[in-house]
Scaffold this active site. Structure first.
Site, PDB file in Angstrom:
ATOM      1  N   ASN A 257     -18.540   4.439 -17.313  1.00  0.00           N
ATOM      2  CA  ASN A 257     -19.233   3.811 -18.437  1.00  0.00           C
ATOM      3  C   ASN A 257     -18.342   2.794 -19.141  1.00  0.00           C
ATOM      4  O   ASN A 257     -18.838   1.910 -19.850  1.00  0.00           O
ATOM      5  CB  ASN A 257     -19.751   4.860 -19.427  1.00  0.00           C
ATOM      6  CG  ASN A 257     -18.667   5.750 -19.988  1.00  0.00           C
ATOM      7  OD1 ASN A 257     -17.533   5.779 -19.520  1.00  0.00           O
ATOM      8  ND2 ASN A 257     -19.015   6.517 -21.001  1.00  0.00           N
ATOM      9  N   HIS A 258     -17.038   2.876 -18.922  1.00  0.00           N
ATOM     10  CA  HIS A 258     -16.119   1.946 -19.582  1.00  0.00           C
ATOM     11  C   HIS A 258     -16.161   0.547 -18.970  1.00  0.00           C
ATOM     12  O   HIS A 258     -15.612  -0.387 -19.551  1.00  0.00           O
ATOM     13  CB  HIS A 258     -14.715   2.525 -19.597  1.00  0.00           C
ATOM     14  CG  HIS A 258     -14.650   3.806 -20.375  1.00  0.00           C
ATOM     15  ND1 HIS A 258     -14.843   3.849 -21.739  1.00  0.00           N
ATOM     16  CD2 HIS A 258     -14.476   5.087 -19.979  1.00  0.00           C
ATOM     17  CE1 HIS A 258     -14.774   5.101 -22.152  1.00  0.00           C
ATOM     18  NE2 HIS A 258     -14.556   5.868 -21.110  1.00  0.00           N
TER      19      HIS A 258
ATOM     20  N   TYR B 152      -8.686  -0.368 -17.963  1.00  0.00           N
ATOM     21  CA  TYR B 152      -9.356   0.588 -17.086  1.00  0.00           C
ATOM     22  C   TYR B 152     -10.792   0.135 -16.819  1.00  0.00           C
ATOM     23  O   TYR B 152     -11.254   0.138 -15.667  1.00  0.00           O
ATOM     24  CB  TYR B 152      -9.334   1.970 -17.735  1.00  0.00           C
ATOM     25  CG  TYR B 152     -10.199   3.000 -17.048  1.00  0.00           C
ATOM     26  CD1 TYR B 152      -9.866   3.504 -15.792  1.00  0.00           C
ATOM     27  CD2 TYR B 152     -11.354   3.500 -17.667  1.00  0.00           C
ATOM     28  CE1 TYR B 152     -10.661   4.456 -15.164  1.00  0.00           C
ATOM     29  CE2 TYR B 152     -12.136   4.459 -17.051  1.00  0.00           C
ATOM     30  CZ  TYR B 152     -11.791   4.927 -15.801  1.00  0.00           C
ATOM     31  OH  TYR B 152     -12.570   5.866 -15.186  1.00  0.00           O
TER      32      TYR B 152
ATOM     33  N   SER C 226     -18.902  11.298 -18.007  1.00  0.00           N
ATOM     34  CA  SER C 226     -17.746  12.195 -18.095  1.00  0.00           C
ATOM     35  C   SER C 226     -18.080  13.462 -17.337  1.00  0.00           C
ATOM     36  O   SER C 226     -19.093  14.098 -17.621  1.00  0.00           O
ATOM     37  CB  SER C 226     -17.408  12.522 -19.557  1.00  0.00           C
ATOM     38  OG  SER C 226     -18.531  13.017 -20.247  1.00  0.00           O
TER      39      SER C 226
ATOM     40  N   ARG D 266     -19.375  13.279 -28.500  1.00  0.00           N
ATOM     41  CA  ARG D 266     -19.720  12.214 -27.561  1.00  0.00           C
ATOM     42  C   ARG D 266     -20.048  12.772 -26.180  1.00  0.00           C
ATOM     43  O   ARG D 266     -20.834  12.190 -25.427  1.00  0.00           O
ATOM     44  CB  ARG D 266     -18.570  11.212 -27.473  1.00  0.00           C
ATOM     45  CG  ARG D 266     -18.868   9.997 -26.611  1.00  0.00           C
ATOM     46  CD  ARG D 266     -17.816   8.911 -26.779  1.00  0.00           C
ATOM     47  NE  ARG D 266     -18.081   7.806 -25.886  1.00  0.00           N
ATOM     48  CZ  ARG D 266     -17.592   7.704 -24.641  1.00  0.00           C
ATOM     49  NH1 ARG D 266     -16.794   8.634 -24.185  1.00  0.00           N
ATOM     50  NH2 ARG D 266     -17.889   6.661 -23.887  1.00  0.00           N
TER      51      ARG D 266
END
Length: 274
Positions: free
Chosen positions: A114-115, A142, A171, A182
């Protein structure tokens, strides 16, 4: 019928460790590659343990030989220096894909994050969730490396006719608790992770696909339509852990507004564990 041999890079990492027992099945051999040590095969477990780096072309050529499919989890899984991120995540993925191409591997699954879209606004997700093919808005070095991995996957699919599925993982831990509130949004349960990888391994002729890797969480902001089109069905929901996280503070400011959460304000190039 010959065994299916699935090569997993980064097999000693968090996701690789969780997937090892869940991706075992009759007629399949798991070839597990990592620099770190790995447990020996259990009685009756069809695994091949390899030690080496994804940055080493000879190691990857040997690892890919005779493999039918590749799940590429190897690399730095959190923010690190630009030099290390470039070497391992970007150049390493190129090395992996080139070895897979030369070995004739036709099915490749790449772990993104998701980053890669960390600076996209949660408010833009809409009722159906943020589309899996949302263009990159990385939040860290990243995140940049994951955007580059996605682009490399697209290139190898288009140029060489490989089936490449890129999974933007939220995650993946045993529970969402390590990430605090989160995690109720981003969690991919280990069992759902295995269901997702199985769908990626078995979907007929997917070509290039970009999908989200999350469970069907009550607070989910990500679209599951693209993953479901490959045959994925989530059985889990992070909300069962909500009571345990009650009262814990969530992100604030831009970290609360954007997909990447606290990564949006973390120092660039500084290792952070979560």
């Amino acid at each position: 019928m010959p065994d299916q041999r699935v090569l997993i890079t980064g097999a000693a990492g968090v996701v690789g460790t969780l997937m090892r027992p869940r991706l075992r099945k009759p007629g399949r051999v798991l070839r597990l590659l990592d620099l770190a040590g790995q447990p020996a095969a259990e009685p009756g477990e069809a695994v091949e343990i390899l030690t080496g780096s994804v940055t080493d072309a000879a190691t990857m050529a040997a690892a890919c030989e005779g493999a039918d499919a590749l799940i590429h989890l190897g690399g730095h899984s959190r923010e690190n220096s630009w030099e290390a991120t470039l070497d391992v995540n970007i150049n390493g993925t190129h090395t992996v894909l080139e070895a897979a191409r030369e070995a004739g591997i036709k099915r490749v699954i790449l772990a993104s994050s998701n980053h890669a879209v960390g600076f996209r606004r949660i408010a833009d997700a809409g009722e159906s969730g943020l589309p899996a093919d949302s263009s990159p808005r990385p939040d860290t070095y990243y995140g940049v490396s994951k955007a580059a991995i996605e682009a490399l996957g697209s290139l190898y699919a288009s140029r060489f006719g490989m089936d490449v599925i890129v999974v933007r993982i939220g995650s993946c831990f045993e529970t969402p608790l390590p990430l605090g509130p989160r995690g109720l949004v981003t969690w991919l349960s280990p069992d759902d992770g295995a269901r997702l990888f199985e769908a990626c391994l078995s979907a007929p002729s997917p070509g290039y696909r970009l999908i989200w890797g999350v469970s069907d969480n009550t607070r989910r902001i990500y679209s599951l339509a693209e993953a479901e089109a490959l045959g994925y069905t989530s059985h889990d929901d992070a909300e069962v852990f909500a009571e345990q996280l009650a009262g814990q503070p969530g992100p604030s400011g831009i970290a609360a507004e954007c997909v990447g959460g606290p990564f949006c304000t973390a120092p660039l190039g500084a290792f952070n564990p979560l």
